[in-house]
Design a protein around this motif. Structure first.
Motif, PDB file in Angstrom:
ATOM      1  N   LEU A 180       0.822  -1.209   0.000  1.00 36.54           N
ATOM      2  CA  LEU A 180       0.000   0.000   0.000  1.00 36.54           C
ATOM      3  C   LEU A 180       0.861   1.266   0.000  1.00 36.54           C
ATOM      4  CD1 LEU A 180      -2.939  -0.837   2.435  1.00 36.54           C
ATOM      5  CD2 LEU A 180      -2.948  -0.848  -0.068  1.00 36.54           C
ATOM      6  N   VAL A 181       2.033   1.209   0.626  1.00 44.23           N
ATOM      7  CA  VAL A 181       2.946   2.357   0.603  1.00 44.23           C
ATOM      8  C   VAL A 181       3.392   2.625  -0.830  1.00 44.23           C
ATOM      9  CG1 VAL A 181       5.174   3.253   1.381  1.00 44.23           C
ATOM     10  CG2 VAL A 181       3.709   1.984   2.972  1.00 44.23           C
ATOM     11  N   THR A 182       3.827   1.568  -1.495  1.00 39.45           N
ATOM     12  CA  THR A 182       4.248   1.690  -2.894  1.00 39.45           C
ATOM     13  C   THR A 182       3.095   2.182  -3.759  1.00 39.45           C
ATOM     14  OG1 THR A 182       5.807  -0.135  -2.568  1.00 39.45           O
ATOM     15  CG2 THR A 182       5.260   0.441  -4.835  1.00 39.45           C
ATOM     16  N   GLY A 183       1.909   1.646  -3.510  1.00 44.57           N
ATOM     17  CA  GLY A 183       0.743   2.056  -4.288  1.00 44.57           C
ATOM     18  C   GLY A 183       0.371   3.509  -4.087  1.00 44.57           C
ATOM     19  N   ALA A 184       0.455   3.991  -2.843  1.00 51.47           N
ATOM     20  CA  ALA A 184       0.135   5.393  -2.574  1.00 51.47           C
ATOM     21  C   ALA A 184       1.122   6.326  -3.250  1.00 51.47           C
ATOM     22  CB  ALA A 184       0.114   5.636  -1.064  1.00 51.47           C
ATOM     23  N   GLU A 185       2.407   5.979  -3.195  1.00 57.25           N
ATOM     24  CA  GLU A 185       3.416   6.790  -3.874  1.00 57.25           C
ATOM     25  C   GLU A 185       3.127   6.835  -5.382  1.00 57.25           C
ATOM     26  OE1 GLU A 185       6.369   8.418  -2.834  1.00 57.25           O
ATOM     27  OE2 GLU A 185       5.827   8.167  -0.724  1.00 57.25           O
ATOM     28  N   ALA A 186       2.795   5.678  -5.954  1.00 54.14           N
ATOM     29  CA  ALA A 186       2.513   5.617  -7.387  1.00 54.14           C
ATOM     30  C   ALA A 186       1.279   6.441  -7.746  1.00 54.14           C
ATOM     31  CB  ALA A 186       2.324   4.160  -7.816  1.00 54.14           C
ATOM     32  N   LYS A 187       0.229   6.317  -6.943  1.00 53.38           N
ATOM     33  CA  LYS A 187      -1.014   7.051  -7.229  1.00 53.38           C
ATOM     34  C   LYS A 187      -0.780   8.555  -7.201  1.00 53.38           C
ATOM     35  CE  LYS A 187      -5.687   7.938  -5.546  1.00 53.38           C
ATOM     36  NZ  LYS A 187      -6.691   7.676  -4.488  1.00 53.38           N
ATOM     37  N   LEU A 188      -0.046   9.024  -6.205  1.00 52.76           N
ATOM     38  CA  LEU A 188       0.166  10.459  -6.078  1.00 52.76           C
ATOM     39  C   LEU A 188       1.023  10.994  -7.219  1.00 52.76           C
ATOM     40  CD1 LEU A 188      -1.050  12.239  -3.910  1.00 52.76           C
ATOM     41  CD2 LEU A 188       1.144  12.287  -2.764  1.00 52.76           C
ATOM     42  N   ASN A 189       1.792  10.114  -7.834  1.00 49.47           N
ATOM     43  CA  ASN A 189       2.598  10.517  -8.977  1.00 49.47           C
ATOM     44  C   ASN A 189       1.909  10.237 -10.308  1.00 49.47           C
ATOM     45  OD1 ASN A 189       5.331  11.620  -8.146  1.00 49.47           O
ATOM     46  ND2 ASN A 189       5.230   9.785  -6.869  1.00 49.47           N
ATOM     47  N   GLY A 190       0.610   9.996 -10.264  1.00 51.97           N
ATOM     48  CA  GLY A 190      -0.153   9.821 -11.492  1.00 51.97           C
ATOM     49  C   GLY A 190      -0.218   8.408 -12.010  1.00 51.97           C
ATOM     50  N   MET A 194      -0.965   4.037 -11.527  1.00 53.32           N
ATOM     51  CA  MET A 194      -2.098   3.189 -11.184  1.00 53.32           C
ATOM     52  C   MET A 194      -1.715   2.285 -10.017  1.00 53.32           C
ATOM     53  SD  MET A 194      -4.478   3.984 -13.364  1.00 53.32           S
ATOM     54  CE  MET A 194      -5.607   2.589 -13.272  1.00 53.32           C
ATOM     55  N   ILE A 195      -2.688   1.969  -9.185  1.00 51.77           N
ATOM     56  CA  ILE A 195      -2.470   0.997  -8.121  1.00 51.77           C
ATOM     57  C   ILE A 195      -3.228  -0.276  -8.475  1.00 51.77           C
ATOM     58  CG2 ILE A 195      -4.340   2.051  -6.761  1.00 51.77           C
ATOM     59  CD1 ILE A 195      -2.849   0.942  -4.266  1.00 51.77           C
ATOM     60  N   ASP A 196      -2.584  -1.393  -8.278  1.00 46.47           N
ATOM     61  CA  ASP A 196      -3.176  -2.695  -8.564  1.00 46.47           C
ATOM     62  C   ASP A 196      -4.295  -2.962  -7.545  1.00 46.47           C
ATOM     63  OD1 ASP A 196      -3.797  -5.322  -9.025  1.00 46.47           O
ATOM     64  OD2 ASP A 196      -1.744  -6.066  -8.881  1.00 46.47           O
ATOM     65  N   PRO A 197      -5.546  -3.136  -7.989  1.00 45.21           N
ATOM     66  CA  PRO A 197      -6.636  -3.414  -7.040  1.00 45.21           C
ATOM     67  C   PRO A 197      -6.375  -4.646  -6.186  1.00 45.21           C
ATOM     68  CG  PRO A 197      -7.514  -2.925  -9.226  1.00 45.21           C
ATOM     69  CD  PRO A 197      -6.029  -3.052  -9.376  1.00 45.21           C
ATOM     70  N   ALA A 198      -5.588  -5.599  -6.706  1.00 44.61           N
ATOM     71  CA  ALA A 198      -5.299  -6.807  -5.939  1.00 44.61           C
ATOM     72  C   ALA A 198      -4.488  -6.497  -4.691  1.00 44.61           C
ATOM     73  CB  ALA A 198      -4.557  -7.810  -6.819  1.00 44.61           C
ATOM     74  N   VAL A 199      -3.638  -5.471  -4.758  1.00 45.16           N
ATOM     75  CA  VAL A 199      -2.840  -5.074  -3.582  1.00 45.16           C
ATOM     76  C   VAL A 199      -3.769  -4.590  -2.470  1.00 45.16           C
ATOM     77  CG1 VAL A 199      -1.134  -3.421  -2.733  1.00 45.16           C
ATOM     78  CG2 VAL A 199      -0.795  -4.530  -4.947  1.00 45.16           C
ATOM     79  N   VAL A 200      -4.754  -3.786  -2.840  1.00 42.21           N
ATOM     80  CA  VAL A 200      -5.713  -3.273  -1.861  1.00 42.21           C
ATOM     81  C   VAL A 200      -6.565  -4.413  -1.311  1.00 42.21           C
ATOM     82  CG1 VAL A 200      -7.611  -1.653  -1.489  1.00 42.21           C
ATOM     83  CG2 VAL A 200      -5.737  -1.052  -3.041  1.00 42.21           C
ATOM     84  N   ALA A 201      -7.027  -5.277  -2.183  1.00 45.31           N
ATOM     85  CA  ALA A 201      -7.853  -6.407  -1.750  1.00 45.31           C
ATOM     86  C   ALA A 201      -7.096  -7.307  -0.774  1.00 45.31           C
ATOM     87  CB  ALA A 201      -8.319  -7.200  -2.960  1.00 45.31           C
ATOM     88  N   ARG A 202      -5.816  -7.552  -1.053  1.00 47.79           N
ATOM     89  CA  ARG A 202      -5.019  -8.395  -0.156  1.00 47.79           C
ATOM     90  C   ARG A 202      -4.842  -7.745   1.209  1.00 47.79           C
ATOM     91  NH1 ARG A 202      -1.936  -9.588  -4.865  1.00 47.79           N
ATOM     92  NH2 ARG A 202      -0.400  -7.988  -4.319  1.00 47.79           N
ATOM     93  N   ALA A 203      -4.688  -6.404   1.221  1.00 52.56           N
ATOM     94  CA  ALA A 203      -4.521  -5.707   2.498  1.00 52.56           C
ATOM     95  C   ALA A 203      -5.755  -5.859   3.378  1.00 52.56           C
ATOM     96  CB  ALA A 203      -4.221  -4.232   2.248  1.00 52.56           C
ATOM     97  N   ILE A 204      -6.932  -5.670   2.806  1.00 54.42           N
ATOM     98  CA  ILE A 204      -8.168  -5.825   3.580  1.00 54.42           C
ATOM     99  C   ILE A 204      -8.362  -7.282   3.989  1.00 54.42           C
ATOM    100  CG2 ILE A 204     -10.673  -5.586   3.533  1.00 54.42           C
ATOM    101  CD1 ILE A 204      -9.145  -2.915   3.694  1.00 54.42           C
ATOM    102  N   PRO A 225      -4.256   6.927   3.921  1.00 56.70           N
ATOM    103  CA  PRO A 225      -5.388   7.797   3.574  1.00 56.70           C
ATOM    104  C   PRO A 225      -5.341   8.308   2.130  1.00 56.70           C
ATOM    105  CG  PRO A 225      -4.571   8.348   5.748  1.00 56.70           C
ATOM    106  CD  PRO A 225      -3.588   7.382   5.159  1.00 56.70           C
ATOM    107  N   LEU A 226      -4.176   8.279   1.508  1.00 56.50           N
ATOM    108  CA  LEU A 226      -4.084   8.670   0.105  1.00 56.50           C
ATOM    109  C   LEU A 226      -4.773   7.644  -0.794  1.00 56.50           C
ATOM    110  CD1 LEU A 226      -0.335   9.795   0.095  1.00 56.50           C
ATOM    111  CD2 LEU A 226      -2.353  11.262   0.275  1.00 56.50           C
ATOM    112  N   LEU A 227      -5.081   6.477  -0.244  1.00 57.86           N
ATOM    113  CA  LEU A 227      -5.800   5.418  -0.962  1.00 57.86           C
ATOM    114  C   LEU A 227      -7.169   5.172  -0.343  1.00 57.86           C
ATOM    115  CD1 LEU A 227      -2.861   2.846  -1.278  1.00 57.86           C
ATOM    116  CD2 LEU A 227      -3.698   4.416  -3.043  1.00 57.86           C
ATOM    117  N   LEU A 228      -7.746   6.206   0.241  1.00 57.07           N
ATOM    118  CA  LEU A 228      -8.995   6.040   0.993  1.00 57.07           C
ATOM    119  C   LEU A 228     -10.110   5.461   0.133  1.00 57.07           C
ATOM    120  CD1 LEU A 228     -10.357   6.492   3.734  1.00 57.07           C
ATOM    121  CD2 LEU A 228     -11.030   8.765   2.934  1.00 57.07           C
TER     122      LEU A 228
END
Length: 268
Positions: free
Chosen positions: A151-161, A163-173, A196-199
């Motif tokens: 999720l840290v990697t995903g948030a950094e990527a999202k803020l830089n324009g 994409m975040i892999d939905p599977a990463v978020v699903a695995r976290a939950i 929170p950047l991936l709220l």
């Protein structure tokens, strides 16, 4: 203690861009406050580092930043750095320090089911500090923990324009929900300022019946209280972002930081 100069900034510190989730509500309360936002890109990600390494690295780096920018107050806008190194930081620096710790107390007050999730970095969720917060504020509650470096990697990527892999978020939950009792979880503490950047993504994966909370608003109020009565510049001034040099990770585009009131990037 003498009153700081009106130009003395508030220094926000994080391993990366996650602390922007704390900077935003603080700027809303203190719009005239000069800001220095510091990100340790050379050390990112903190969640995969040892306690000993962070306990040495963070106070030393903050010492350099304080000497250079002469802030009136430091906000350690990083749960991992706070839960591991806050005592060391306060011992090393002679100025007010505001830390960031998992919002377990408000989560315990909000839960109806008695099951709380704590989603953070691997380093944060294993800390005795989290044990202490749970024992003090969540007596009789079930506190589940899961560390998600993705999720840290995903948030950094999202803020830089990116994409975040939905599977990463699903695995976290799922890392919380698949634990015994996890199906009853109705509150999740976002115990990393990146999260929170991936709220929106996290809420979609958790479902509408789960409340996601973090400590950013409380940190902003604490910062405002500690600087109450101090002088600020007559008009708001753009902030500075400072990044430790990394061969693997260049600073983000200024356009990424501009919405947070930052118009200059420096490297150290």
């Amino acid at each position: 203690m003498h009153s700081p100069s009106p130009d003395a900034p508030i220094l926000f510190f994080d391993s990366g861009l996650g602390g922007l989730s704390v900077l935003a509500p603080t700027r809303a309360l203190l719009p005239a406050a000069p800001i220095v936002y510091a990100a340790d890109y050379a050390g990112l990600p903190y969640g995969e580092k040892s306690e000993a390494e962070l306990a040495a690295r963070v106070p030393a780096l903050l010492g350099r930043l304080v000497e250079r920018y002469q802030p009136r107050l430091v906000v350690v806008a990083c749960n991992t750095a706070s839960t591991i190194a806050l005592t060391h930081i306060r011992a090393a620096l002679d100025l007010p320090i505001v830390g960031t710790v998992p919002a377990i107390k408000p989560a315990a007050e909000l839960t109806k089911s008695g099951v709380i999730g704590v989603l953070g970095t691997e380093a944060t969720v294993r800390q005795p500090y989290v044990d202490d917060l749970s024992a003090k504020f969540a007596v009789g509650k079930t506190v589940l923990r899961h560390g998600s470096p993705g999720l840290v990697t995903g948030a950094e990527a999202k803020l830089n324009g990116g994409m975040i892999d939905p599977a990463v978020v699903a695995r976290a939950i799922a890392g919380l929900r698949d634990q015994p009792g996890g199906e009853a979880m109705d509150v999740i503490v976002l115990a990393c300022t990146h999260f929170p950047l991936l709220l929106d993504e996290l809420q979609a994966a958790a479902g509408p019946h789960v409340r996601l909370i973090d400590g950013a608003e409380g940190i902003a109020r604490r910062t405002a209280a500690l600087t109450e009565g101090q002088a600020w510049p007559a008009t708001a001034t753009p902030g500075i972002a400072v990044f430790t040099r990394s061969d693997d990770r260049p600073p983000p585009p200024l356009a990424t930081l501009a919405p947070y009131g930052i118009d200059r990037i420096e490297l150290i």
